[in-house]
Write a protein that holds these residues in place. Structure first.
Motif, PDB file in Angstrom:
ATOM      1  N   PHE A   1       0.695  -1.320   0.200  1.00 35.37           N
ATOM      2  CA  PHE A   1      -0.125  -0.163   0.484  1.00 35.37           C
ATOM      3  C   PHE A   1       0.826   0.798   0.140  1.00 35.37           C
ATOM      4  CE2 PHE A   1       0.876  -1.050   4.343  1.00 35.37           C
ATOM      5  CZ  PHE A   1       0.321  -0.463   4.708  1.00 35.37           C
ATOM      6  N   THR A   2       0.556   2.690  -0.223  1.00 31.28           N
ATOM      7  CA  THR A   2       1.082   3.847  -0.477  1.00 31.28           C
ATOM      8  C   THR A   2       0.542   4.775   0.986  1.00 31.28           C
ATOM      9  OG1 THR A   2       1.300   4.148  -3.020  1.00 31.28           O
ATOM     10  CG2 THR A   2       1.646   5.874  -1.639  1.00 31.28           C
ATOM     11  N   ALA A   3       1.214   4.954   1.419  1.00 29.80           N
ATOM     12  CA  ALA A   3       0.541   5.898   2.850  1.00 29.80           C
ATOM     13  C   ALA A   3       2.172   6.469   3.242  1.00 29.80           C
ATOM     14  CB  ALA A   3       0.741   5.000   3.682  1.00 29.80           C
ATOM     15  N   GLY A   4       1.363   7.973   4.264  1.00 33.34           N
ATOM     16  CA  GLY A   4       2.698   8.807   4.487  1.00 33.34           C
ATOM     17  C   GLY A   4       2.693   8.946   5.752  1.00 33.34           C
ATOM     18  N   ALA A   5       3.309  10.152   6.445  1.00 35.38           N
ATOM     19  CA  ALA A   5       3.980  10.551   7.564  1.00 35.38           C
ATOM     20  C   ALA A   5       3.349  11.843   7.472  1.00 35.38           C
ATOM     21  CB  ALA A   5       5.153  10.304   7.879  1.00 35.38           C
ATOM     22  N   THR A   6       2.947  12.682   6.214  1.00 38.69           N
ATOM     23  CA  THR A   6       2.280  13.688   6.419  1.00 38.69           C
ATOM     24  C   THR A   6       1.425  13.867   5.934  1.00 38.69           C
ATOM     25  OG1 THR A   6       3.993  14.289   4.577  1.00 38.69           O
ATOM     26  CG2 THR A   6       4.589  15.119   6.713  1.00 38.69           C
ATOM     27  N   LYS A   7       0.228  14.727   6.276  1.00 38.52           N
ATOM     28  CA  LYS A   7      -1.391  15.215   5.569  1.00 38.52           C
ATOM     29  C   LYS A   7      -1.014  15.424   4.364  1.00 38.52           C
ATOM     30  CE  LYS A   7      -3.639  15.525  10.139  1.00 38.52           C
ATOM     31  NZ  LYS A   7      -4.453  15.997  11.025  1.00 38.52           N
ATOM     32  N   ASP A   8      -0.200  16.045   3.828  1.00 37.86           N
ATOM     33  CA  ASP A   8       0.222  17.115   2.317  1.00 37.86           C
ATOM     34  C   ASP A   8       0.536  16.584   1.622  1.00 37.86           C
ATOM     35  OD1 ASP A   8       3.089  16.694   3.332  1.00 37.86           O
ATOM     36  OD2 ASP A   8       3.482  18.377   2.888  1.00 37.86           O
TER      37      ASP A   8
ATOM     38  N   ILE B   1       6.019   3.471  -0.098  1.00 34.36           N
ATOM     39  CA  ILE B   1       5.816   2.451  -0.092  1.00 34.36           C
ATOM     40  C   ILE B   1       6.195   1.321   0.520  1.00 34.36           C
ATOM     41  CG2 ILE B   1       5.464   0.187  -1.660  1.00 34.36           C
ATOM     42  CD1 ILE B   1       6.339   2.253  -3.914  1.00 34.36           C
ATOM     43  N   HIS B   2       4.831   0.768   1.208  1.00 39.56           N
ATOM     44  CA  HIS B   2       4.676  -0.374   2.460  1.00 39.56           C
ATOM     45  C   HIS B   2       4.428  -1.642   2.141  1.00 39.56           C
ATOM     46  CE1 HIS B   2       5.858   3.791   4.095  1.00 39.56           C
ATOM     47  NE2 HIS B   2       4.007   4.163   3.656  1.00 39.56           N
ATOM     48  N   VAL B   3       4.249  -2.315   3.058  1.00 46.70           N
ATOM     49  CA  VAL B   3       4.130  -3.656   2.565  1.00 46.70           C
ATOM     50  C   VAL B   3       3.984  -4.250   3.735  1.00 46.70           C
ATOM     51  CG1 VAL B   3       6.521  -4.436   2.310  1.00 46.70           C
ATOM     52  CG2 VAL B   3       4.863  -6.214   1.447  1.00 46.70           C
TER      53      VAL B   3
ATOM     54  N   HIS C   1      11.255   1.837   0.204  1.00 41.04           N
ATOM     55  CA  HIS C   1      11.088   2.786  -1.034  1.00 41.04           C
ATOM     56  C   HIS C   1      12.875   3.701  -0.105  1.00 41.04           C
ATOM     57  CE1 HIS C   1      10.382   5.234   3.080  1.00 41.04           C
ATOM     58  NE2 HIS C   1       9.685   4.498   3.283  1.00 41.04           N
ATOM     59  N   ASP C   2      12.673   4.938  -0.828  1.00 40.65           N
ATOM     60  CA  ASP C   2      14.621   5.701  -0.943  1.00 40.65           C
ATOM     61  C   ASP C   2      13.488   6.930  -0.444  1.00 40.65           C
ATOM     62  OD1 ASP C   2      16.108   3.689  -1.716  1.00 40.65           O
ATOM     63  OD2 ASP C   2      15.460   4.125  -3.977  1.00 40.65           O
ATOM     64  N   ASP C   3      14.565   7.704  -0.566  1.00 40.76           N
ATOM     65  CA  ASP C   3      14.074   9.205   0.041  1.00 40.76           C
ATOM     66  C   ASP C   3      13.150   9.606  -1.435  1.00 40.76           C
ATOM     67  OD1 ASP C   3      15.182   9.747   1.703  1.00 40.76           O
ATOM     68  OD2 ASP C   3      16.511  10.691   1.616  1.00 40.76           O
ATOM     69  N   GLY C   4      11.911  10.323  -1.613  1.00 42.24           N
ATOM     70  CA  GLY C   4      10.819  10.758  -2.270  1.00 42.24           C
ATOM     71  C   GLY C   4       9.969  10.062  -2.439  1.00 42.24           C
ATOM     72  N   TYR C   5       9.052  10.910  -3.009  1.00 45.61           N
ATOM     73  CA  TYR C   5       7.007  10.362  -3.707  1.00 45.61           C
ATOM     74  C   TYR C   5       7.258   9.261  -4.068  1.00 45.61           C
ATOM     75  CZ  TYR C   5       2.707  10.885  -5.500  1.00 45.61           C
ATOM     76  OH  TYR C   5       0.969  11.050  -5.158  1.00 45.61           O
TER      77      TYR C   5
ATOM     78  N   PRO D   1      14.691  -4.671  -1.466  1.00 44.93           N
ATOM     79  CA  PRO D   1      15.478  -4.955  -2.512  1.00 44.93           C
ATOM     80  C   PRO D   1      16.235  -4.825  -2.925  1.00 44.93           C
ATOM     81  CG  PRO D   1      14.047  -2.700  -1.547  1.00 44.93           C
ATOM     82  CD  PRO D   1      14.276  -3.569  -0.804  1.00 44.93           C
ATOM     83  N   ASN D   2      16.809  -5.516  -4.217  1.00 47.60           N
ATOM     84  CA  ASN D   2      17.941  -5.956  -4.082  1.00 47.60           C
ATOM     85  C   ASN D   2      18.338  -5.207  -5.912  1.00 47.60           C
ATOM     86  OD1 ASN D   2      20.276  -7.693  -5.159  1.00 47.60           O
ATOM     87  ND2 ASN D   2      19.069  -8.908  -6.468  1.00 47.60           N
ATOM     88  N   GLY D   3      18.513  -3.781  -5.519  1.00 48.86           N
ATOM     89  CA  GLY D   3      18.837  -2.710  -6.571  1.00 48.86           C
ATOM     90  C   GLY D   3      17.805  -1.384  -6.120  1.00 48.86           C
ATOM     91  N   PRO D   4      18.483   0.085  -7.098  1.00 51.90           N
ATOM     92  CA  PRO D   4      17.367   1.148  -7.382  1.00 51.90           C
ATOM     93  C   PRO D   4      16.222   0.746  -8.083  1.00 51.90           C
ATOM     94  CG  PRO D   4      19.672   0.944  -8.454  1.00 51.90           C
ATOM     95  CD  PRO D   4      19.796  -0.266  -7.871  1.00 51.90           C
ATOM     96  N   LYS D   5      15.147   2.078  -7.639  1.00 53.06           N
ATOM     97  CA  LYS D   5      14.607   1.712  -8.820  1.00 53.06           C
ATOM     98  C   LYS D   5      14.720   2.339 -10.782  1.00 53.06           C
ATOM     99  CE  LYS D   5      12.645   5.468  -6.235  1.00 53.06           C
ATOM    100  NZ  LYS D   5      12.821   5.429  -5.891  1.00 53.06           N
TER     101      LYS D   5
END
Length: 295
Positions: free
Chosen positions: A69-76, A82-84, A103-107, A145-149
């Motif tokens: 699922f996708t979710a965030g730590a802030t309301k904006d 991405i979480h599992v 996830h790495d840094d970033g949306y 992960p076994n490598g970057p996006k």
């Protein structure tokens, strides 16, 4: 039913469906028939402490379900990641325990899994300068992960840039030894939100040049049937395994936007003579469908 970003599986005699909740939960419906999902109640299968749960999916690997699922730590919305979670057994309803952040840094949003040539990969959508693109990422297992996006697709065609240049919601589709990814294009708040198609035509899944993008969209609005913004889909099999079906969301009116007015719909997926998927026209809401084969 009001269910944006729907996703489904048929498993051991039941259809299971999840969708965007928008809050801090993942919910699921269960029914022995496809039509029965309409009145089935959503059961909460995971509570968490983040905001804005979007686009959940559940995939089996080694006899357990992995709930993405996708979710965030802030309301904006800026911290959407991405979480599992992992099931304790083989019941899609769970219970689930949180497993990892992927996830790495970033949306990063809209996770899905795909297996190609025995390799496991995470699909999703992320921001690059000025647009939102699709990515693919190799995995060791469903949570590691076994490598970057790696960039998979950018919204380069005019029809992918309606209001905003966006590729999102990548979904795997495999048939007769061919691998496709169906994705959503344009801004979800417009009536011209639509589906595009990629096909794997090479040998290296994390090389974007080994994927071919269909030059035209494959599933679009139909004003005659009052269907606007059809997109963010999933695929599931009929009970006897003979038919492919698509589940997707759409609006009844062109100005409903990217809200909970989006409703989940399903239809049978056919195949063109050249082996590519044939989506046809989105049906009007309320149309009586023939039940999936084997129901």
């Amino acid at each position: 039913m009001a269910s944006p970003d729907p996703w489904m599986q048929y498993y051991k005699g039941y259809y299971y469906m999840t969708a965007t909740s928008g809050d801090s939960t993942v919910r699921m419906r269960k029914s022995k028939t496809l039509a029965g999902l309409y009145n089935a109640e959503f059961k909460i299968v995971l509570n968490h402490t983040l905001y804005h749960t979007w686009a959940p999916e559940f995939h089996m690997w080694n006899s357990k379900w992995y709930l993405y699922f996708t979710a965030g730590a802030t309301k904006d919305f800026s911290s959407q990641r991405i979480h599992v979670a992992e099931s304790l057994g083989d019941d899609p309803i769970g219970p689930y325990n949180f497993k990892a952040d992927i996830h790495d840094d970033g949306y990063a949003i809209d996770p899905s899994l795909i297996t190609i040539n025995n390799g496991l990969y995470l699909l999703g959508s992320f921001n690059t300068p000025g647009m939102q693109d699709l990515f693919i990422r190799p995995l060791t297992n469903p949570w590691t992960p076994n490598g970057p996006k790696v960039l998979l697709s950018s919204p380069t065609n005019p029809w992918e840039r309606t209001n905003l240049p966006i590729n999102e919601g990548p979904e795997p589709l495999q048939h007769n030894n061919r691998t496709f990814i169906v994705y959503s294009a344009g801004a979800c708040g417009t009536p011209d939100y639509k589906l595009g198609l990629l096909e794997f035509v090479g040998t290296d899944p994390i090389n974007a040049t080994h994927w071919h993008k269909n030059p035209q969209p494959v599933f679009v609005r139909n004003d005659t049937n009052h269907v606007y913004g059809p997109g963010h889909n999933g695929f599931f099999m009929s009970p006897d395994g003979s038919q492919y079906w698509i589940v997707y969301h759409a609006n009844d009116k062109p100005d409903y936007g990217c809200t909970n007015k989006r409703t989940a719909r399903a239809k049978r997926l056919d195949w063109n003579s050249n082996g590519t998927p044939h989506f046809g026209t989105p049906d009007p809401i309320g149309l009586q469908l023939i039940a999936p084969s084997g129901e």
